[in-house]
Write an enzyme that holds these catalytic residues in place. Structure first.
Site, PDB file in Angstrom:
ATOM      1  N   GLY A  31       0.827  -1.208   0.000  1.00  0.00           N
ATOM      2  CA  GLY A  31       0.000   0.000   0.000  1.00  0.00           C
ATOM      3  C   GLY A  31       0.858   1.253   0.000  1.00  0.00           C
ATOM      4  O   GLY A  31       2.027   1.218  -0.371  1.00  0.00           O
ATOM      5  N   ALA A  32       0.252   2.383   0.410  1.00  0.00           N
ATOM      6  CA  ALA A  32       0.922   3.701   0.341  1.00  0.00           C
ATOM      7  C   ALA A  32       1.461   3.890  -1.079  1.00  0.00           C
ATOM      8  O   ALA A  32       2.646   4.179  -1.285  1.00  0.00           O
ATOM      9  CB  ALA A  32       2.024   3.819   1.388  1.00  0.00           C
ATOM     10  N   LEU A  33       0.582   3.712  -2.020  1.00  0.00           N
ATOM     11  CA  LEU A  33       1.002   3.605  -3.421  1.00  0.00           C
ATOM     12  C   LEU A  33       1.414   4.948  -4.006  1.00  0.00           C
ATOM     13  O   LEU A  33       0.902   5.992  -3.633  1.00  0.00           O
ATOM     14  CB  LEU A  33      -0.147   3.015  -4.248  1.00  0.00           C
ATOM     15  CG  LEU A  33      -0.662   1.656  -3.765  1.00  0.00           C
ATOM     16  CD1 LEU A  33      -1.752   1.139  -4.703  1.00  0.00           C
ATOM     17  CD2 LEU A  33       0.453   0.632  -3.635  1.00  0.00           C
ATOM     18  N   HIS A  34       2.351   4.866  -4.949  1.00  0.00           N
ATOM     19  CA  HIS A  34       2.831   6.052  -5.670  1.00  0.00           C
ATOM     20  C   HIS A  34       3.055   5.642  -7.121  1.00  0.00           C
ATOM     21  O   HIS A  34       2.756   4.489  -7.511  1.00  0.00           O
ATOM     22  CB  HIS A  34       4.093   6.597  -5.015  1.00  0.00           C
ATOM     23  CG  HIS A  34       5.139   5.553  -4.740  1.00  0.00           C
ATOM     24  ND1 HIS A  34       5.787   4.860  -5.748  1.00  0.00           N
ATOM     25  CD2 HIS A  34       5.629   5.047  -3.583  1.00  0.00           C
ATOM     26  CE1 HIS A  34       6.645   4.009  -5.224  1.00  0.00           C
ATOM     27  NE2 HIS A  34       6.561   4.086  -3.904  1.00  0.00           N
ATOM     28  N   GLY A  36       5.523   4.741  -8.679  1.00  0.00           N
ATOM     29  CA  GLY A  36       6.349   3.538  -8.870  1.00  0.00           C
ATOM     30  C   GLY A  36       5.478   2.292  -8.917  1.00  0.00           C
ATOM     31  O   GLY A  36       5.701   1.378  -9.722  1.00  0.00           O
ATOM     32  N   HIS A  37       4.466   2.244  -8.039  1.00  0.00           N
ATOM     33  CA  HIS A  37       3.551   1.097  -8.063  1.00  0.00           C
ATOM     34  C   HIS A  37       2.720   1.094  -9.345  1.00  0.00           C
ATOM     35  O   HIS A  37       2.431   0.042  -9.915  1.00  0.00           O
ATOM     36  CB  HIS A  37       2.615   1.134  -6.851  1.00  0.00           C
ATOM     37  CG  HIS A  37       3.323   1.024  -5.531  1.00  0.00           C
ATOM     38  ND1 HIS A  37       3.530   2.119  -4.713  1.00  0.00           N
ATOM     39  CD2 HIS A  37       3.876  -0.032  -4.897  1.00  0.00           C
ATOM     40  CE1 HIS A  37       4.170   1.719  -3.616  1.00  0.00           C
ATOM     41  NE2 HIS A  37       4.397   0.431  -3.711  1.00  0.00           N
ATOM     42  N   LYS A 149      13.759  -0.868  -7.519  1.00  0.00           N
ATOM     43  CA  LYS A 149      14.245  -0.036  -6.420  1.00  0.00           C
ATOM     44  C   LYS A 149      14.702  -0.913  -5.255  1.00  0.00           C
ATOM     45  O   LYS A 149      15.695  -0.627  -4.601  1.00  0.00           O
ATOM     46  CB  LYS A 149      13.149   0.921  -5.980  1.00  0.00           C
ATOM     47  CG  LYS A 149      13.416   1.448  -4.615  1.00  0.00           C
ATOM     48  CD  LYS A 149      13.063   2.863  -4.462  1.00  0.00           C
ATOM     49  CE  LYS A 149      13.485   3.350  -3.103  1.00  0.00           C
ATOM     50  NZ  LYS A 149      13.165   2.411  -2.036  1.00  0.00           N
ATOM     51  N   ASP A 150      13.938  -2.000  -5.002  1.00  0.00           N
ATOM     52  CA  ASP A 150      14.359  -2.970  -3.987  1.00  0.00           C
ATOM     53  C   ASP A 150      15.094  -4.083  -4.726  1.00  0.00           C
ATOM     54  O   ASP A 150      14.574  -5.182  -4.914  1.00  0.00           O
ATOM     55  CB  ASP A 150      13.141  -3.491  -3.225  1.00  0.00           C
ATOM     56  CG  ASP A 150      12.495  -2.391  -2.410  1.00  0.00           C
ATOM     57  OD1 ASP A 150      13.149  -1.859  -1.502  1.00  0.00           O
ATOM     58  OD2 ASP A 150      11.341  -2.027  -2.709  1.00  0.00           O
ATOM     59  N   SER A 186       7.480   4.829  -0.573  1.00  0.00           N
ATOM     60  CA  SER A 186       6.424   5.176   0.392  1.00  0.00           C
ATOM     61  C   SER A 186       7.044   5.883   1.593  1.00  0.00           C
ATOM     62  O   SER A 186       6.405   6.705   2.242  1.00  0.00           O
ATOM     63  CB  SER A 186       5.684   3.923   0.842  1.00  0.00           C
ATOM     64  OG  SER A 186       5.214   3.238  -0.298  1.00  0.00           O
TER      65      SER A 186
END
Ligand code: PAF
Length: 278
Positions: A31-34, A36-37, A149-150, A186
């Site tokens: 969640g806490a989507l931006h 990138g998601h 990113k990860d 996030s």
């Protein structure tokens, strides 16, 4: 878009979604989507007819004292973003669904998960590997997409899927950055305006190592200079900053083959990670 909260409803919903053999892509998230998601959903739509996402803030991947409690939660906003992006289904399991009383199994990916993030955050990748395995088994997608990113997380997930013979292709999607170069995360929401400005030193430090080693500078000097850039911007501690092999994540003391610069460091109370290809 269908929102599934009851895990018992997941299997029939996925069966209906797959219809007559449609390809299913999964985008796992906390969640806490931006944006990138959203890039993951966009890439997923190019690779499958149906896209499902999960939203689950996985307690197993946070150590005691980390930011599990303050991790941003914005369900209504996330659901609206996923619907707008073209997701057909979102599964939001509860902690009790995924880890019922007596839950006792952990997936540990030896090697790949043990350096860098694994050393700085003991147990983190066991939590990631365990939840991703559960999400993949529950949804059995044809493809699952994760952000570069990860980068180490992606390597750990590729390893576990290969080792367990899970029938899902794993795809990495390039990092999305703000216009000034900061990787979207996030956790950027924790940064004060001043920290946000100083955080730019992180992509700059990575870029400086890339440029220096490409032009033949010794790796150690390039890394030392980049560490100084980070320290001057107020990053403390710097958990790691290294040139590594893209596939094995083993440190490199000279540029060879496919390499990546990876880093993690704290600014104020916020820990940021980033990486770039060389
Ligand atoms: O990258 C994330 O958001 C999480 O680590 C993941 C892969 C959804 C597992 O909880």
């Amino acid at each position: 878009m269908q929102t599934i909260r009851e895990s018992s409803a997941l299997r029939p919903a996925l069966a209906a979604l797959r219809g007559a053999g449609e390809r299913l892509a999964l985008v796992p998230t906390m969640g806490a989507l931006h944006a990138g998601h959203l890039a993951l959903v966009t890439a997923a739509k190019q690779r499958a007819q149906r896209v499902a996402a999960t939203i689950f803030v996985n307690p197993l991947q946070f150590a005691p004292g980390e930011d599990l409690d303050r991790y941003p939660r914005q369900e209504a906003h996330d659901l609206a973003m996923l619907e707008e992006a073209g997701c057909a289904l979102v599964w939001m399991p509860t902690v009790a669904d995924l880890y019922p009383d007596g839950f006792a199994t952990t997936i540990h990916v030896a090697g790949t998960s043990e350096q860098w993030e694994g050393a700085a955050r003991p147990g983190h990748f066991d939590g990631v590997a365990t939840v991703v395995t559960k999400l993949l088994i529950a949804t059995m997608p044809d493809i699952a997409l994760f952000g570069e990113k990860d980068y180490q997380q992606l390597a750990v997930i590729r390893r576990l899927v290969a080792d367990l013979g899970l029938p899902t292709e794993i795809a990495g999607v390039p990092t999305v950055r703000d216009g000034d170069g900061l990787a979207l995360s996030s956790r950027n929401a924790y940064l004060s305006p001043d920290e946000r400005r100083r955080a730019l030193a992180l992509p700059k430090a990575l870029g400086s190592v890339r440029d220096a080693v490409r032009s033949g500078e010794p790796v150690k000097e390039a890394v030392d200079a980049a560490r100084q850039l980070l320290a001057q911007a107020g990053f403390d501690p710097i958990d790691y900053l290294a040139l590594v092999d893209s596939a094995t994540l083993e440190p490199l003391d000279a540029l060879a083959g496919q390499a990546r610069v990876i880093a993690a460091a704290r600014i104020g109370t916020t820990r940021l990670i980033d990486n770039i290809a060389v």
